[in-house]
Write a protein that holds these residues in place. Structure first.
Motif, PDB file in Angstrom:
ATOM      1  N   LYS A  45     -58.220  14.254  16.408  1.00 48.18           N
ATOM      2  CA  LYS A  45     -59.548  13.857  15.950  1.00 48.18           C
ATOM      3  C   LYS A  45     -60.575  14.936  16.272  1.00 48.18           C
ATOM      4  N   LEU A  46     -60.463  15.492  17.482  1.00 50.21           N
ATOM      5  CA  LEU A  46     -61.392  16.526  17.914  1.00 50.21           C
ATOM      6  C   LEU A  46     -61.265  17.766  17.041  1.00 50.21           C
ATOM      7  N   SER A  47     -60.035  18.138  16.701  1.00 51.94           N
ATOM      8  CA  SER A  47     -59.796  19.300  15.848  1.00 51.94           C
ATOM      9  C   SER A  47     -60.423  19.108  14.470  1.00 51.94           C
ATOM     10  N   THR A  48     -60.265  17.903  13.904  1.00 47.19           N
ATOM     11  CA  THR A  48     -60.841  17.602  12.589  1.00 47.19           C
ATOM     12  C   THR A  48     -62.359  17.694  12.621  1.00 47.19           C
ATOM     13  N   LEU A  49     -62.964  17.109  13.660  1.00 46.62           N
ATOM     14  CA  LEU A  49     -64.422  17.126  13.776  1.00 46.62           C
ATOM     15  C   LEU A  49     -64.944  18.527  14.074  1.00 46.62           C
ATOM     16  N   GLN A  50     -64.169  19.292  14.822  1.00 46.70           N
ATOM     17  CA  GLN A  50     -64.593  20.659  15.132  1.00 46.70           C
ATOM     18  C   GLN A  50     -64.620  21.522  13.878  1.00 46.70           C
ATOM     19  N   ARG A  51     -63.659  21.337  12.974  1.00 44.67           N
ATOM     20  CA  ARG A  51     -63.657  22.074  11.706  1.00 44.67           C
ATOM     21  C   ARG A  51     -64.864  21.690  10.857  1.00 44.67           C
ATOM     22  N   LEU A  52     -65.183  20.402  10.845  1.00 39.26           N
ATOM     23  CA  LEU A  52     -66.364  19.939  10.118  1.00 39.26           C
ATOM     24  C   LEU A  52     -67.627  20.513  10.736  1.00 39.26           C
ATOM     25  N   HIS A  53     -67.686  20.514  12.062  1.00 38.70           N
ATOM     26  CA  HIS A  53     -68.821  21.082  12.804  1.00 38.70           C
ATOM     27  C   HIS A  53     -69.008  22.555  12.457  1.00 38.70           C
ATOM     28  N   TYR A  54     -67.911  23.297  12.400  1.00 41.48           N
ATOM     29  CA  TYR A  54     -67.953  24.729  12.099  1.00 41.48           C
ATOM     30  C   TYR A  54     -68.434  24.968  10.673  1.00 41.48           C
ATOM     31  N   ALA A  55     -67.907  24.172   9.741  1.00 46.05           N
ATOM     32  CA  ALA A  55     -68.271  24.339   8.331  1.00 46.05           C
ATOM     33  C   ALA A  55     -69.699  23.888   8.062  1.00 46.05           C
ATOM     34  N   SER A  56     -70.114  22.801   8.707  1.00 45.05           N
ATOM     35  CA  SER A  56     -71.463  22.271   8.523  1.00 45.05           C
ATOM     36  C   SER A  56     -72.521  23.252   9.008  1.00 45.05           C
ATOM     37  N   ASN A  57     -72.257  23.888  10.161  1.00 45.29           N
ATOM     38  CA  ASN A  57     -73.110  24.961  10.676  1.00 45.29           C
ATOM     39  C   ASN A  57     -74.576  24.527  10.851  1.00 45.29           C
ATOM     40  N   ARG A  58     -74.761  23.321  11.392  1.00 45.24           N
ATOM     41  CA  ARG A  58     -76.112  22.805  11.611  1.00 45.24           C
ATOM     42  C   ARG A  58     -76.426  22.604  13.089  1.00 45.24           C
TER      43      ARG A  58
END
Length: 289
Positions: A45-58
């Motif tokens: 779950k953390l890996s999935t959210l971290q990828r979203l966090h990286y892509a979102s870049n906010r």
């Protein structure tokens, strides 16, 4: 058993008494196998959210780990962050300040290590050492080249607390979410872990005479932590007191706190523009030839 992060939070204006906070609680698993399964699930779950966090870049995410020697800071970083893309995460350990660092204000050496948007920054110890070890050993203040009137100022710790709270509020309003975790270890468990470091050859490197020396100041450190946690846990940058006598349990709690923080953020993958979609369609046609 569900892990509730709020069970470990230090509420704003709470007067912390660490003696009333457990260092050991009921395990969230019944066997090593179940622990591994639970942790792997958390890491996915953390890996999935971290990828979203990286892509979102906010947003930027800053994880601060504090605790007594042998509390499990290194192990928490190693196990909890093992599933995170290294490109989106940096770890910094802050030990004795360098000569250059001592020529600046106490927040300087950590400020330029803050994570960029889209990234996770981990501080293994942090600027909080300046109201912990420096408070337990006030002679260190004299090595910081401060004006004499500041060294003698009885309000210096309250002023540093205020600087920290203002700094973390500034980070919050500029998109950095700060997670502060105190790994709450018992005096008895620290003794056990120190003995393991002495008796097991492959752990000898983890132990030094200075670790033993600092153990003598346990009560003073607990007092310093209580004052620090009480003064600097805020709505925008709360402290979590995580029972640390059981390493595996502590890692599950830390991972849940990270997940909960991520889930509170408004993140989304960047939307593709109409122009980019047309470009992608053209590329697709070329690839199909």
């Amino acid at each position: 058993m569900k892990i509730d992060s709020n069970d470990f939070i230090v509420h704003t204006d709470e007067k912390v008494k660490l003696s009333k906070r457990p260092t050991n609680i009921k395990l969230f698993f019944k066997s090593k196998k179940e622990y591994q399964k639970l942790l792997e699930n958390q890491l996915q779950k953390l890996s999935t959210l971290q990828r979203l966090h990286y892509a979102s870049n906010r947003y930027a995410l800053l994880l601060i780990l504090q605790g007594m020697d042998a509390a499990g800071k290194d192990g928490a970083i190693r196990h909890v962050m093992s599933g995170v893309d290294p490109q989106g995460c940096e770890v910094f350990s802050f030990k004795q300040p360098s000569t250059e660092e001592l020529e600046h204000d106490f927040l300087w050496r950590t400020t330029h290590r803050l994570p960029e948007r889209g990234r996770i920054g981990i501080f293994n110890r942090s600027y909080y050492e300046e109201v912990l070890i420096v408070r337990v050993h006030p002679d260190i203040l004299r090595s910081e080249h401060l004006p004499e009137e500041l060294v003698e100022d009885k309000n210096i710790w309250n002023e540093r607390y205020r600087s920290i709270v203002d700094f973390e509020r500034h980070l919050y309003h500029n998109g950095t979410r700060t997670i502060k975790i105190f790994l709450h270890l018992s005096h008895e468990e620290q003794q056990k872990r120190f003995l393991e470091r002495v008796d097991e050859p492959d752990k000898n490197w983890k132990f030094s005479l200075s670790d033993f020396h600092e153990r003598k100041y346990w009560k003073q450190y607990m007092n310093a932590y209580e004052a620090c946690l009480s003064a600097t846990s805020t709505k925008h940058a709360p402290w979590y007191v995580v029972p640390a006598d059981d390493k595996e349990n502590a890692r599950l709690i830390v991972s849940q706190i990270l997940l909960d923080t991520f889930n509170e953020l408004k993140m989304a993958y960047p939307k593709t523009t109409a122009k980019h979609r047309r470009e992608l369609k053209s590329i697709r046609k070329l690839l199909k030839k």
